[in-house]
Structure formats: C-alpha cells, structure tokens
Design an enzyme around this catalytic site. Structure first.
Site, short mmCIF file in Angstrom:
data_model
loop_
_atom_site.label_atom_id
_atom_site.label_comp_id
_atom_site.label_asym_id
_atom_site.label_seq_id
_atom_site.Cartn_x
_atom_site.Cartn_y
_atom_site.Cartn_z
N LYS A 186 0.80 -1.21 0.00
CA LYS A 186 0.00 0.00 0.00
C LYS A 186 0.84 1.28 0.00
O LYS A 186 0.68 2.14 -0.87
CB LYS A 186 -0.87 -0.05 1.26
CG LYS A 186 -1.66 1.16 1.55
CD LYS A 186 -2.44 0.91 2.83
CE LYS A 186 -1.54 0.72 4.04
NZ LYS A 186 -1.19 1.98 4.71
N ASP A 225 -3.91 8.41 2.74
CA ASP A 225 -3.51 7.09 3.22
C ASP A 225 -4.50 6.65 4.30
O ASP A 225 -5.12 7.49 4.95
CB ASP A 225 -2.09 7.22 3.80
CG ASP A 225 -1.45 5.87 4.04
OD1 ASP A 225 -1.99 4.87 3.52
OD2 ASP A 225 -0.42 5.81 4.72
N GLU A 226 -4.62 5.37 4.51
CA GLU A 226 -5.49 4.85 5.57
C GLU A 226 -6.87 5.50 5.54
O GLU A 226 -7.38 5.98 6.55
CB GLU A 226 -4.86 5.10 6.96
CG GLU A 226 -3.44 4.61 7.11
CD GLU A 226 -3.34 3.13 7.42
OE1 GLU A 226 -4.35 2.41 7.25
OE2 GLU A 226 -2.24 2.70 7.80
N ARG A 231 0.43 -8.88 10.63
CA ARG A 231 1.75 -8.28 10.85
C ARG A 231 2.85 -9.30 10.68
O ARG A 231 4.01 -8.98 10.50
CB ARG A 231 1.89 -7.69 12.28
CG ARG A 231 0.98 -6.54 12.67
CD ARG A 231 0.92 -5.48 11.64
NE ARG A 231 -0.21 -5.70 10.76
CZ ARG A 231 -0.40 -5.08 9.61
NH1 ARG A 231 0.47 -4.20 9.19
NH2 ARG A 231 -1.44 -5.33 8.86
#
Length: 732
Positions: free
Chosen positions: A35, A221-222, A613
DNA sequence: GTGGCCTCTCTTTTT
DNA sequence: GAGAGGCCAC
C-alpha cells in the site's frame, strides 16, 4: 524522461493504481499488499510522468511517523527534496493552515494547541464551575461528548437545546462553557483544528479558492480511518478541480471508537465523480498459513467490502498456540521463544509482541529483562505526556506567553511554593471578573492588595521568577531555555527529590527534554515543510511547543530490540516473528466493547491487523489465569482462536512434562461443599502446588483421570479451575 | 498551605 | 495497581 524506475518491481494491479489516469481512484489495499509503496510511487508518477508540480500535491496520513516515512521515500524515489509538496497528518495540515490564516479563522495569532490532557483539565474546571457533581458526571464522558460532536462537525450551537435527555442537556452546557473558555483563551483542541479549518473553507471562499488552485492532486492514506470532519474537509478542498487518490482497507479499520467512519470508503464512490477502484490482493508479507488464518477470521465479519488476500509464498510453519497457566508463565514463554529465535541467528529486531492493552506490557517486559533480551516498548505514556516534561513545557510556554492560563495553572504551584488551591481560585476569579489572563489577574491582585500577605509574597515571587527567567534566556538557544526553566524553576530539584526509581526516571526525562530541544533545530520534523512564502512568524520556542502538543514524541533510540506494542500501534508494521499475547475473552475481544454494537467486528479487525503483521511465524498466547487490576481473573481462550481454521494451528506443549487438558470444573451450588471438586484429565502424575495468592491446588494422579481439588482461600469461590501438569513451574 | 495517608474508582485503543 | 481525591495533622 525515463520512468521505468517508478514501475520496476510492481505487479500489474499495483501498476494500475500507480499509473491510473488523472481522476478519482479508490485503492482497496489488503494488508501487506504494498500500500505505502504504491502511494509513494503514485506521487513519483504524478511528478515525473504526468508532469505535476510537487507544489500541487497534498498527501495526508494519520500518524507523524507515516508522514515522515512517506516524505522520505518520495524524496528517495525522486532523488531530491520535495519541499513544495505538502505531506502531513490531517491535524498537522489543519494546524499549518490555521497558523497561516489565524485571523481569517477567527483565532488570535498566538493560539495554543490543547492536547488531550489539557482538554480534560479544562473540562474538569468548567464542570466544577457549573457545580456538577464529579461522581455523577465524569469529566471523561463530557470530553467524549464534546469530541464526538466536533468530529461530526457539530458545535454546541448546532445541537438541540431542549432535549428530554438530561445527559445530553448537561453535557451540552459543559460543551458551551468549554467553547467559551477556549475562545477566550485562544485554545484549540485536536478536534477543533479540523473543525475550524473545515469552517475556514466554508466561510472564506477566497482562501478555499486559493488552495483549490494550488492542490490538484490529493492523496489519502489509511482512508478507512477518516472521520466525518476529515472527509468533509477533503471533499470541500477537492471540489471539482482536484483528483483524490485514496488507499484504504476496510478490514483494518480499528479507530471507529474515535469517530473513524468505514462508510467513508463507500461514500467516496458516491460523492466523488467517476471513482475507479483498484484492488490489491496479493500479499507479499506472510506465509499462506498466516494469510489463511487471517482470511478465515475476518470472514466472520458481516460488514465488509469483500476481498481475499492471496500469496505465492509457501505454507510455512503452523501458527503456534501456547496456553500459559498465568500471565507470568505466558510472558516467560514469549521471552523464551524470543531468546531461542535470537540464538538460532535471528535478530531481536525481527520480533514483536502485540497486546490489546498497555497494561499487559509490564509482565512481558519483566520476562525480557530477566533473560537480558533487548526490548523497546511503544506507547503507554509518551514522552511529551509525562507530568515532569509537561511541567517543564509549561514554564517554557509561560516565558513565551505570559497569558497562557493553562500553563499558569499547571505550574504556579509546581513545585510547591505556597500558592494553594484557595489562592489560585482567587486569581481565577479576578481574571474572570476582569476578562484578563491569570497572569494579569495575579499582578493586579497584588497591586490592589487582594491577597493575604503570605499569598501575595508567594505570587509575587512566582511572577518575578518567570520574568527573570524570560529576561535571562532572551538570546538563548532553545535547549538553554529548557535548561533554564528546568533548573531555575526548581523542577529538577523537586522531581529528583522524589523517592525511588520514579525520581530517577523523572530526572532523566527532564534531561532528555533538553536533548530533544538541542536536536530540534537540526532535523526539523514538522508535519509540513513550510515553503518560503508560507513560513510562519513563530519563534523556534513556539514551534517546539506546538510540536510537543501535536506529536507526542514517539521516542525511540536505535539499537536492535524486540518491540512491544499494542495491536493498534502495530498497524502498518511487519515482523518476521509475532506474538499476539493475551488471547482471552474479556481482554481480547475486550470486555468493554461487548455492549456497543459493531465493536466486536472492530475487535476482530484488530485481530486481523495483528495476524497480518507476521511474516514467517506467528504465536497466539493466552493465560488461564491472570492478574488484572490487582486481582486474579480467569478467562476463556479468545473466540478469535476458534475462528482460525484448526489446521493452521498447533498447540505448544512445554517439555515432556506438560500435558494439559482442562475442563470447566465448575460448580455452583453453594450447598455442594466448601471444596470444589471435579475430574480433570491430566496426562501425568501430579502432586500439588500453590499458585497465586493463597490458592492451593492439589491433585492426585490416577493415570489419565486425575482428581483435582481446588481450594480457594477466598470463601465461596464459584468458578472452576484449570488443571496444569507442569506444576513445578507453578508459583515462581 | 503542605504532605501523608486513606479510600475510591477505573480500568482500550490515540491524532 | 495506579492515580485521583478527601481528610487530617502539622
């Protein structure tokens, strides 16, 4: 111009996102799908292939860290600084705008940022002034009420006044009084930064027009973390002339509790013209086992855009599950496994321990200390949030602006100098009556003999102290100002007098602050790099104070170390070896979230973030009993463990002597006995042991069926116990 | 006004 | 278990 370097190494979908024609684009990017990379390359593409001017680009993120990283990567890709480009957090950009257009936004030039702690104090004071019972009306709730409405773009005047709901009416009163106080003092809280810059757009078309002409390309972003006001701000700024390129992942939306709206992703497609969508579903991070687990888990959520991550990577190892008999055992296990990872040639840097709440970090930290494994803890009290640091900053603020009441109240009697609550109250009253700052009020009070002799002397000494300090540091460097404040005010002496480790830590933090000041000028990491025309007038001191409020000082110095952090702060990071600790009902999903609708799904997304993660190896750990808030609690394994396909998991059994199986032992009926009994299967002969506080567990081995007696020292214990085979570890 | 000691509550996440 | 607030003796 050769642009191949921008596209090298990108897969097809990523290229689609990077090279999409100018226009609105939504990139739905799964975890580990590259991303940030795509976003950075998009910026480079705009500049090099589309010929966009860097000054026409605005890129927004949520954390200072992400903003700094983004800027760094863009500059590396473009092989040169991109100063004209605006890269920052929503709050940072809003702040910059307000600093430049303070008058247009209806703010005093030297308005101050109120951070969360200041805000709470202020609200408390407002509530006291309104005579609200602090027991009945917790200030935190009022703060929540205020921020919630600001996040939705509503001021007190926008809310219904006569509502049947006493809760609403009371909080509205607090909101009004708080707004007034902020207006008087030139105070701006976090939500206000956004709200006010949104209003600036609406009320000043000329200013909006200026920025609309300037910013042609907005990148977010996000995107799933934007709240209503951020979304509105963006929408207005984009208008019809700029294109918005947004990346987000609905499955990683974990900030709903503070107003983030996943729906913004959906609204985006409605509210903006011709939105194209690109999905990034190939994951480059994790093994397929880990991905399978993540996909299966998140599939339990009903409200999703829908997406399935896949990978070329092999299965890798199964996810290991360890059930500790208590939190200490869990922590020790994590430390043990980290140690063997390092001994097998891995680095401590590879390892992350993730947990739901900061309170869990302590035992884990202790376990790492015992094994001498270097570690670093993120979160908890950040540097600029520590009381001693805030005290020092308040002195620095006062030197810069005498009328800063928040700072005045904070340190007028810290360290204690004989100005008690009564006297402060008197100063406050004078200030309110005359519409002046507390500094001014204190001065006038003395002149007009409004204080008792002792108080007057103490106040006079304080005023003089500040004035003297200000005089002494006039031409000093920032770190000298800090040093002067810390020493002359008596803060250093006061804090280092505190007993025990706390005093030492405080002392070190104060020294650290001086260091931070010394470094400040050098690598100025402001949310935005000002261009020449826009640079504000603020002194270095004021800039530093702003930074302290806006960037809590995520502070970490180098050296390889295992990282410990909450699941929330792990978003965006990746580690070869990840432990998710405390996988227990009540802890994770958190008990508090049970009642609120939709929150379970958010907890699940948090689990999804945690799992994704991990690159190579993931551990789930939980404790059968844990010390929480000072008392013992027993939790069931988290439901999230059951939502992961069984064949992804493998239970860890310690050594040969553990084989444990547990059952609810039950019990309930009071008349049954003063002893709880139940049959528990443990594989091996077990004698007895003690664990926890005064709790004795006895067990007699009868082959596979072992009768266990659980004697609680507390009367009438009604729960069940779990059986452990590895009893030699009990009680250490 | 200060400091010590007591009890009470509240336990999440953070720009 | 920690932090905040209340109460009391100095």
């Amino acid at each position: 111009m050769d642009i191949t370097h921008i596209l090298d190494g990108l897969n097809d979908r990523q290229r689609d996102a990077v090279t999409a024609p100018i226009g609105n684009l939504l990139v739905v990017a799964g975890a580990g799908s590259g991303k940030t990379r795509v976003l950075v390359h998009r910026i480079a593409w705009l500049v090099e292939a589309e010929g966009a001017s860097p000054g026409g680009i605005l890129a927004v993120t949520f954390t200072n860290k992400a903003a700094a990283e983004m800027r760094g990567r863009v500059e590396r890709l473009l092989e040169g600084p991109a100063r004209a480009m605006w890269v920052g957090t929503f709050h940072g950009i809003a702040h910059r705008l307000l600093r430049m257009h303070w008058a247009d936004a209806g703010l005093p030039q030297n308005f101050q940022i109120l951070d969360a702690d200041d805000q709470l104090r202020l609200v408390k004071r407002v509530m006291r002034a309104l005579d609200l019972d602090e027991q009945k009306w917790p200030a935190r709730q009022a703060v929540w009420f205020i921020n919630h409405h600001k996040d939705e773009g509503r001021r007190a005047k926008d809310l219904p006044r006569n509502d049947a709901d006493i809760y609403h009416v009371t909080h509205l009163k607090v909101y009004e009084a708080y707004e007034e106080l902020c207006a008087q003092g030139g105070l701006v809280d976090f939500a206000e930064l956004l709200l006010r810059s949104h209003e600036l757009w609406l009320e000043r078309p000329d200013i909006l027009d200026h920025y609309q002409r300037r910013f042609k390309h907005l990148l977010v972003d996000e995107f799933q973390d934007t709240n209503s006001i951020q979304y509105a701000w963006l929408r207005v700024l984009a208008g019809t002339s700029a294109d918005v390129w947004a990346v987000g992942d609905d499955d990683q939306s974990i900030y709903g509790w503070r107003g983030a709206k996943i729906e913004n992703i959906l609204s985006f497609r409605k509210d903006f013209a011709d939105v194209q969508t690109v999905r990034l579903e190939q994951n480059y991070r994790s093994t397929s086992t880990i991905l399978r687990a993540a996909n299966a888990l998140i599939d339990n959520n009903a409200e999703r855009l829908g997406k399935n991550l896949w990978t070329d990577a092999g299965d890798g190892d199964p996810i290991l599950v360890y059930s500790g008999y208590n939190d200490l055992d869990e922590a020790r296990f994590i430390a043990d496994r980290t140690q063997s990872w390092i001994q097998r040639g891995g680095s401590a840097d590879d390892v992350a321990v993730l947990y739901r709440s900061n309170a869990q970090s302590r035992v884990i930290e202790e376990a790492f200390l015992r094994l001498d494994i270097p570690y670093r803890i993120y979160g908890g009290l950040r540097f600029f949030e520590r009381a001693e640091v805030r005290n020092a900053l308040a002195y620095m603020r006062l030197i810069s602006q005498r009328h800063a009441d928040v700072a005045f109240e904070r340190v007028v009697n810290t360290p204690p100098r004989g100005i008690g609550a009564k006297t402060v109250e008197a100063i406050r009253n004078i200030a309110r009556a005359n519409g002046v700052s507390m500094w001014q009020a204190a001065k006038e009070g003395i002149a007009r003999g409004l204080f008792t002799g002792r108080a007057a002397a103490a106040i006079g000494a304080f005023l003089k102290l500040i004035d003297d300090m200000a005089g002494n540091v006039k031409d000093c460097a920032l770190h000298e100002i800090a040093e002067c404040c810390i020493e002359t005010s008596g803060l250093m002496a006061y804090h280092s007098r505190e007993r025990g480790e706390q005093g030492i830590a405080r002392r070190e933090n104060l020294e650290e602050l001086i260091t931070a000041c010394r470094q400040f000028g050098g690598e100025l990491v402001l949310p935005l790099t000002p261009t020449g025309e826009e640079a504000g007038q603020a002194s270095e001191l004021e800039e530093f104070l702003d930074k302290a409020a806006l960037d809590a000082g995520e502070y970490q110095s180098g050296g390889t170390a295992a990282q410990m952090m909450t699941l929330h702060s792990a978003k965006g990071l990746e580690f070869p070896l990840v432990f998710m600790a405390g996988m227990e009902e009540g802890l994770f999903p958190n008990r508090q979230t049970e009642r609120e609708p939709g929150r379970l799904e958010e907890e699940r997304r948090l689990a999804y973030v945690g799992i994704t993660r991990a690159m190579q190896q993931l551990y789930f750990t939980y404790a059968e009993t844990r010390r929480l808030h000072g008392s013992q609690s027993h939790n069931w394994p988290s439901r999230f463990l059951q939502e992961v396909p069984e064949d992804c998991l493998q239970e860890v059994r310690m050594g040969g002597d553990v084989s444990r199986q547990f059952r609810t032992l039950h019990n309930g009926a009071d008349d049954e006995a003063d002893q709880d009994e139940a049959g528990v299967r443990i594989g091996q002969f077990v004698t007895h042991a003690t664990f926890g506080e005064g709790v004795v567990l006895q067990a007699e081995g009868h082959g596979d069926r072992t009768r266990v007696q659980v004697n609680f020292s507390r009367a009438g214990a009604k729960w069940l116990m779990l059986a452990y085979a590895n009893l030699k570890t009990v009680g250490d």
